[in-house]
Design a protein around this motif. Structure first.
Motif, PDB file in Angstrom:
ATOM      1  N   MET A 113       0.842  -1.201   0.000  1.00  0.00           N
ATOM      2  CA  MET A 113       0.000   0.000   0.000  1.00  0.00           C
ATOM      3  C   MET A 113       0.877   1.252   0.000  1.00  0.00           C
ATOM      4  O   MET A 113       0.523   2.275  -0.589  1.00  0.00           O
ATOM      5  CB  MET A 113      -0.929   0.011   1.211  1.00  0.00           C
ATOM      6  N   GLY A 114       2.030   1.160   0.662  1.00  0.00           N
ATOM      7  CA  GLY A 114       2.952   2.280   0.651  1.00  0.00           C
ATOM      8  C   GLY A 114       3.464   2.571  -0.744  1.00  0.00           C
ATOM      9  O   GLY A 114       3.607   3.725  -1.141  1.00  0.00           O
ATOM     10  N   MET A 115       3.734   1.529  -1.521  1.00  0.00           N
ATOM     11  CA  MET A 115       4.182   1.710  -2.895  1.00  0.00           C
ATOM     12  C   MET A 115       3.095   2.372  -3.731  1.00  0.00           C
ATOM     13  O   MET A 115       3.369   3.254  -4.548  1.00  0.00           O
ATOM     14  CB  MET A 115       4.536   0.349  -3.503  1.00  0.00           C
ATOM     15  N   ALA A 116       1.851   1.954  -3.517  1.00  0.00           N
ATOM     16  CA  ALA A 116       0.718   2.580  -4.215  1.00  0.00           C
ATOM     17  C   ALA A 116       0.640   4.060  -3.860  1.00  0.00           C
ATOM     18  O   ALA A 116       0.416   4.918  -4.727  1.00  0.00           O
ATOM     19  CB  ALA A 116      -0.581   1.878  -3.846  1.00  0.00           C
ATOM     20  N   ALA A 117       0.857   4.363  -2.576  1.00  0.00           N
ATOM     21  CA  ALA A 117       0.817   5.756  -2.128  1.00  0.00           C
ATOM     22  C   ALA A 117       1.960   6.560  -2.713  1.00  0.00           C
ATOM     23  O   ALA A 117       1.793   7.733  -3.071  1.00  0.00           O
ATOM     24  CB  ALA A 117       0.863   5.806  -0.602  1.00  0.00           C
ATOM     25  N   GLY A 118       3.146   5.939  -2.818  1.00  0.00           N
ATOM     26  CA  GLY A 118       4.284   6.642  -3.379  1.00  0.00           C
ATOM     27  C   GLY A 118       4.056   7.060  -4.814  1.00  0.00           C
ATOM     28  O   GLY A 118       4.324   8.202  -5.199  1.00  0.00           O
ATOM     29  N   MET A 119       3.548   6.141  -5.619  1.00  0.00           N
ATOM     30  CA  MET A 119       3.277   6.446  -7.016  1.00  0.00           C
ATOM     31  C   MET A 119       2.171   7.496  -7.140  1.00  0.00           C
ATOM     32  O   MET A 119       2.263   8.436  -7.933  1.00  0.00           O
ATOM     33  CB  MET A 119       2.884   5.178  -7.777  1.00  0.00           C
ATOM     34  N   ALA A 120       1.110   7.318  -6.354  1.00  0.00           N
ATOM     35  CA  ALA A 120      -0.012   8.254  -6.416  1.00  0.00           C
ATOM     36  C   ALA A 120       0.399   9.641  -5.955  1.00  0.00           C
ATOM     37  O   ALA A 120      -0.025  10.651  -6.528  1.00  0.00           O
ATOM     38  CB  ALA A 120      -1.167   7.738  -5.561  1.00  0.00           C
ATOM     39  N   SER A 121       1.235   9.721  -4.929  1.00  0.00           N
ATOM     40  CA  SER A 121       1.700  11.012  -4.426  1.00  0.00           C
ATOM     41  C   SER A 121       2.531  11.729  -5.477  1.00  0.00           C
ATOM     42  O   SER A 121       2.349  12.928  -5.733  1.00  0.00           O
ATOM     43  CB  SER A 121       2.537  10.820  -3.161  1.00  0.00           C
ATOM     44  N   PHE A 122       3.447  10.987  -6.079  1.00  0.00           N
ATOM     45  CA  PHE A 122       4.303  11.592  -7.100  1.00  0.00           C
ATOM     46  C   PHE A 122       3.483  12.115  -8.282  1.00  0.00           C
ATOM     47  O   PHE A 122       3.672  13.254  -8.727  1.00  0.00           O
ATOM     48  CB  PHE A 122       5.328  10.570  -7.588  1.00  0.00           C
ATOM     49  N   VAL A 123       2.564  11.295  -8.780  1.00  0.00           N
ATOM     50  CA  VAL A 123       1.738  11.723  -9.914  1.00  0.00           C
ATOM     51  C   VAL A 123       0.881  12.918  -9.533  1.00  0.00           C
ATOM     52  O   VAL A 123       0.716  13.865 -10.311  1.00  0.00           O
ATOM     53  CB  VAL A 123       0.848  10.563 -10.414  1.00  0.00           C
ATOM     54  N   SER A 124       0.338  12.905  -8.320  1.00  0.00           N
ATOM     55  CA  SER A 124      -0.528  13.993  -7.865  1.00  0.00           C
ATOM     56  C   SER A 124       0.192  15.336  -7.938  1.00  0.00           C
ATOM     57  O   SER A 124      -0.290  16.287  -8.570  1.00  0.00           O
ATOM     58  CB  SER A 124      -0.992  13.728  -6.432  1.00  0.00           C
ATOM     59  N   TYR A 125       1.353  15.433  -7.320  1.00  0.00           N
ATOM     60  CA  TYR A 125       2.073  16.707  -7.307  1.00  0.00           C
ATOM     61  C   TYR A 125       2.695  17.022  -8.664  1.00  0.00           C
ATOM     62  O   TYR A 125       2.886  18.191  -9.014  1.00  0.00           O
ATOM     63  CB  TYR A 125       3.126  16.698  -6.205  1.00  0.00           C
ATOM     64  N   SER A 126       2.999  15.986  -9.435  1.00  0.00           N
ATOM     65  CA  SER A 126       3.531  16.198 -10.777  1.00  0.00           C
ATOM     66  C   SER A 126       2.517  16.900 -11.668  1.00  0.00           C
ATOM     67  O   SER A 126       2.834  17.864 -12.360  1.00  0.00           O
ATOM     68  CB  SER A 126       3.947  14.857 -11.394  1.00  0.00           C
ATOM     69  N   VAL A 127       1.265  16.437 -11.635  1.00  0.00           N
ATOM     70  CA  VAL A 127       0.244  17.059 -12.487  1.00  0.00           C
ATOM     71  C   VAL A 127      -0.182  18.414 -11.939  1.00  0.00           C
ATOM     72  O   VAL A 127      -0.653  19.273 -12.691  1.00  0.00           O
ATOM     73  CB  VAL A 127      -0.988  16.143 -12.679  1.00  0.00           C
ATOM     74  N   PHE A 128      -0.017  18.610 -10.609  1.00  0.00           N
ATOM     75  CA  PHE A 128      -0.343  19.921 -10.046  1.00  0.00           C
ATOM     76  C   PHE A 128       0.541  21.007 -10.658  1.00  0.00           C
ATOM     77  O   PHE A 128       0.079  22.118 -10.929  1.00  0.00           O
ATOM     78  CB  PHE A 128      -0.171  19.919  -8.525  1.00  0.00           C
ATOM     79  N   GLU A 129       1.828  20.711 -10.851  1.00  0.00           N
ATOM     80  CA  GLU A 129       2.702  21.705 -11.463  1.00  0.00           C
ATOM     81  C   GLU A 129       2.220  22.053 -12.873  1.00  0.00           C
ATOM     82  O   GLU A 129       2.124  23.225 -13.240  1.00  0.00           O
ATOM     83  CB  GLU A 129       4.149  21.220 -11.539  1.00  0.00           C
ATOM     84  N   ALA A 130       1.918  21.018 -13.663  1.00  0.00           N
ATOM     85  CA  ALA A 130       1.424  21.251 -15.028  1.00  0.00           C
ATOM     86  C   ALA A 130       0.115  22.028 -15.001  1.00  0.00           C
ATOM     87  O   ALA A 130      -0.114  22.911 -15.831  1.00  0.00           O
ATOM     88  CB  ALA A 130       1.242  19.918 -15.746  1.00  0.00           C
ATOM     89  N   SER A 131      -0.741  21.715 -14.034  1.00  0.00           N
ATOM     90  CA  SER A 131      -2.019  22.417 -13.895  1.00  0.00           C
ATOM     91  C   SER A 131      -1.806  23.912 -13.699  1.00  0.00           C
ATOM     92  O   SER A 131      -2.451  24.743 -14.358  1.00  0.00           O
ATOM     93  CB  SER A 131      -2.793  21.837 -12.706  1.00  0.00           C
ATOM     94  N   LEU A 132      -0.876  24.263 -12.809  1.00  0.00           N
ATOM     95  CA  LEU A 132      -0.613  25.682 -12.551  1.00  0.00           C
ATOM     96  C   LEU A 132       0.032  26.369 -13.740  1.00  0.00           C
ATOM     97  O   LEU A 132      -0.109  27.589 -13.919  1.00  0.00           O
ATOM     98  CB  LEU A 132       0.251  25.838 -11.303  1.00  0.00           C
ATOM     99  N   CYS A 133       0.739  25.613 -14.564  1.00  0.00           N
ATOM    100  CA  CYS A 133       1.288  26.190 -15.798  1.00  0.00           C
ATOM    101  C   CYS A 133       0.156  26.639 -16.712  1.00  0.00           C
ATOM    102  O   CYS A 133       0.259  27.660 -17.404  1.00  0.00           O
ATOM    103  CB  CYS A 133       2.169  25.169 -16.521  1.00  0.00           C
ATOM    104  N   GLY A 134      -0.936  25.867 -16.723  1.00  0.00           N
ATOM    105  CA  GLY A 134      -2.109  26.262 -17.505  1.00  0.00           C
ATOM    106  C   GLY A 134      -2.720  27.543 -16.986  1.00  0.00           C
ATOM    107  O   GLY A 134      -3.102  28.426 -17.766  1.00  0.00           O
TER     108      GLY A 134
END
Length: 515
Positions: free
Chosen positions: A108-129
């Motif tokens: 479950m920690g691995m699932a959280a790690g991937m989800a956390s990374f993707v979450s903040y990764s797309v947030f940066e792109a979102s703010l670029c928009g």
């Protein structure tokens, strides 16, 4: 050995970063104020107010939007009780990833790690928009130049990449200045509303018991206002705090993580809450009647704050706010970039993902490779939207598509993670520190937070079309989020069988300050 004692032993396993052959971040680089700058800027007070208040009021619960912020303050403070207690025990750049691993297990920690990374990764792109949308509008208004939004987005990605490559202290300085300016202009807005003879303040707007009251269908002048969904207003309020939870990711770079991180969580949640409640109340009260306020929110939401500050304070304040929305979105994107890079760095140095991501710069001690990879990913997110949607319509492409849709995806992942963290906190304390924390931080607060986060995910899913998620990407956001979590979980299971020594370190590499 009983099953319970075996589970407790597994949960207690951890690896000290000082004993591992890993690159370390810049220790003792930032204090409490620095951590607050790094995290509160992610919440982006100005972007939250100018973007979320008019939408939440016009399409959600109208005058009760301040009550929605009050409700969010209460719920997130409760969440912070257990979260802060965990932060006092575990210091790790992995944040959610580490907490969930220690409480719910490595897979479950691995699932959280991937989800956390993707979450903040797309947030940066979102703010670029968002930056590209407002930047295009500003250039057209002041210089008559129509710069394609894609170039503005690429400029933001490139500049963030250069700045985040260097020492975290540079980020603290930049984000600190941006945050202070945001707060100053919003305080000026509040003062203008309070002193204006046309403002109409009503204490009923703070009645949290009526937060579920939706906007009624009505016609104000030539503006047709459709019936709202109160859930939209509530969700927009909670959305405004995204970023405060990043504090644990800076534990290894703070001077006294066991004290600084819990304090920063409380200060940011409560401080932002009080500020949001008052500023949103001033915003909806800046109009003579509720009808005038709703008409502005529905028909001209982009000027919901700008028009009142221009009338109540002066043209100079309106122009300044126009500029600061650009610096706010940039700073917010930079804050998310830093957190995404640290999640990638955490996954890399534990060997559960590409090890090269776990390298730090020999001089700046920044996660420079992970930071560079995050910049490439932001470029890909933005580029894909540009390729498939075009670059000739900043509103539809940069604002609605990139900013809104990616923010919804990231927020859904974040809410799911916060629900997981709440349960992980309960299990962690019962298995590892029984009797060390009271029943409120160890059980009651996390349980209430879990129910609240699950309910918010439900609100987001059932109101997805209202948020603009009726397109092919938007309508599939829940499935995309689920696929990311499953992908991470499966990767954890794969590591369990193919690389057991690596699997043992998932989320378990922690930092303990030495005397």
């Amino acid at each position: 050995m009983t099953d319970r004692s075996a589970a407790a032993l597994e949960a207690q396993e951890s690896f000290e970063v000082h004993k591992e052959k890993v690159d370390l971040l810049h220790g003792k680089a930032v204090g409490l104020l620095g951590v607050l700058f790094l995290t509160v800027t992610g919440a982006a007070p100005m972007s939250a107010m100018l973007g979320n208040v008019p939408f939440g009021a016009g399409f959600g619960n109208g005058i009760y939007i301040p009550a929605a912020f009050l409700l969010a303050t209460i719920v997130l403070t409760i969440f912070s009780v257990g979260f802060a207690a965990m932060a006092q025990k575990v210091s790790s750049v992995g944040g959610f990833y580490s907490y969930i691993s220690l409480g719910l297990g490595r897979d479950m920690g691995m699932a959280a790690g991937m989800a956390s990374f993707v979450s903040y990764s797309v947030f940066e792109a979102s703010l670029c928009g968002l930056f590209a949308y407002f930047g295009n509008a500003w250039l057209q208004t002041h210089f008559g130049i129509n710069v394609p939004w894609i170039w503005l987005a690429l400029f933001m990605i490139a500049l963030i990449s250069v700045l985040s490559y260097r020492d975290v202290q540079l980020s603290v300085k930049i984000l600190g200045v941006a945050l202070i300016l945001e707060v100053i202009i919003l305080v000026i807005f509040d003062a203008g509303a309070l002193l204006s003879s046309t403002s109409h303040f009503n204490a009923e707007a703070l009645n949290v018991f009526n937060v579920n009251t939706p906007v009624a269908a009505q016609k104000v002048g030539d503006v047709d206002i459709a019936a709202g969904a109160a859930a939209v207003g509530i969700f927009m309020a909670f959305w405004s705090w995204v970023g405060f939870e990043m504090a644990p990711n800076y534990a290894e770079e703070s001077r006294d993580p066991k004290r600084i991180i819990p304090r920063s969580l409380y200060y940011s949640v409560i401080g932002l809450g009080l500020f949001y409640i008052f500023t949103s109340w001033c915003a909806i009260s800046s109009y003579p009647t509720e009808g005038d306020m709703l008409a502005k929110a529905v028909k001209d939401s982009g000027n919901f704050f700008l028009t009142p500050i221009g009338q109540n304070v002066g043209r100079w304040a309106e122009e300044l706010m126009n500029i600061l929305i650009l610096t706010s979105s940039f700073a917010c994107g930079m804050a998310f970039h830093n957190t995404a890079a640290r999640y990638a760095y955490s996954l890399g140095r534990e060997g559960v993902f590409l090890r090269v991501l776990g390298k730090t710069h020999p001089k700046f001690k920044s996660p420079y490779i992970a930071s560079t990879v995050q910049s490439v990913l932001a470029l890909i997110w933005v580029g894909l939207f540009a390729i498939f949607l075009g670059t000739d319509d900043p509103n539809a492409q940069a604002y609605v598509a990139i900013y809104t849709m990616l923010a919804i995806l990231g927020t859904m992942l974040l809410l799911i993670l916060q629900a997981f963290v709440s349960i992980a906190i309960i299990i962690y304390f019962r298995q590892n520190h029984p009797g060390e924390v009271g029943i409120i931080p160890g059980l009651i607060a996390p349980l209430i937070a879990f129910v609240a986060q699950v309910y918010l995910v439900y609100l987001l899913v059932v109101n997805l079309a209202t948020f603009g998620g009726s397109g092919s990407f938007g309508s599939n956001i829940p499935y995309i989020a689920l696929a990311i979590i499953i992908w991470g979980f499966v990767w954890g299971v794969v590591l369990r069988t193919t690389a057991p020594t690596v699997h043992a370190k998932i989320g378990r590499l922690v930092f303990n300050e030495r005397a």
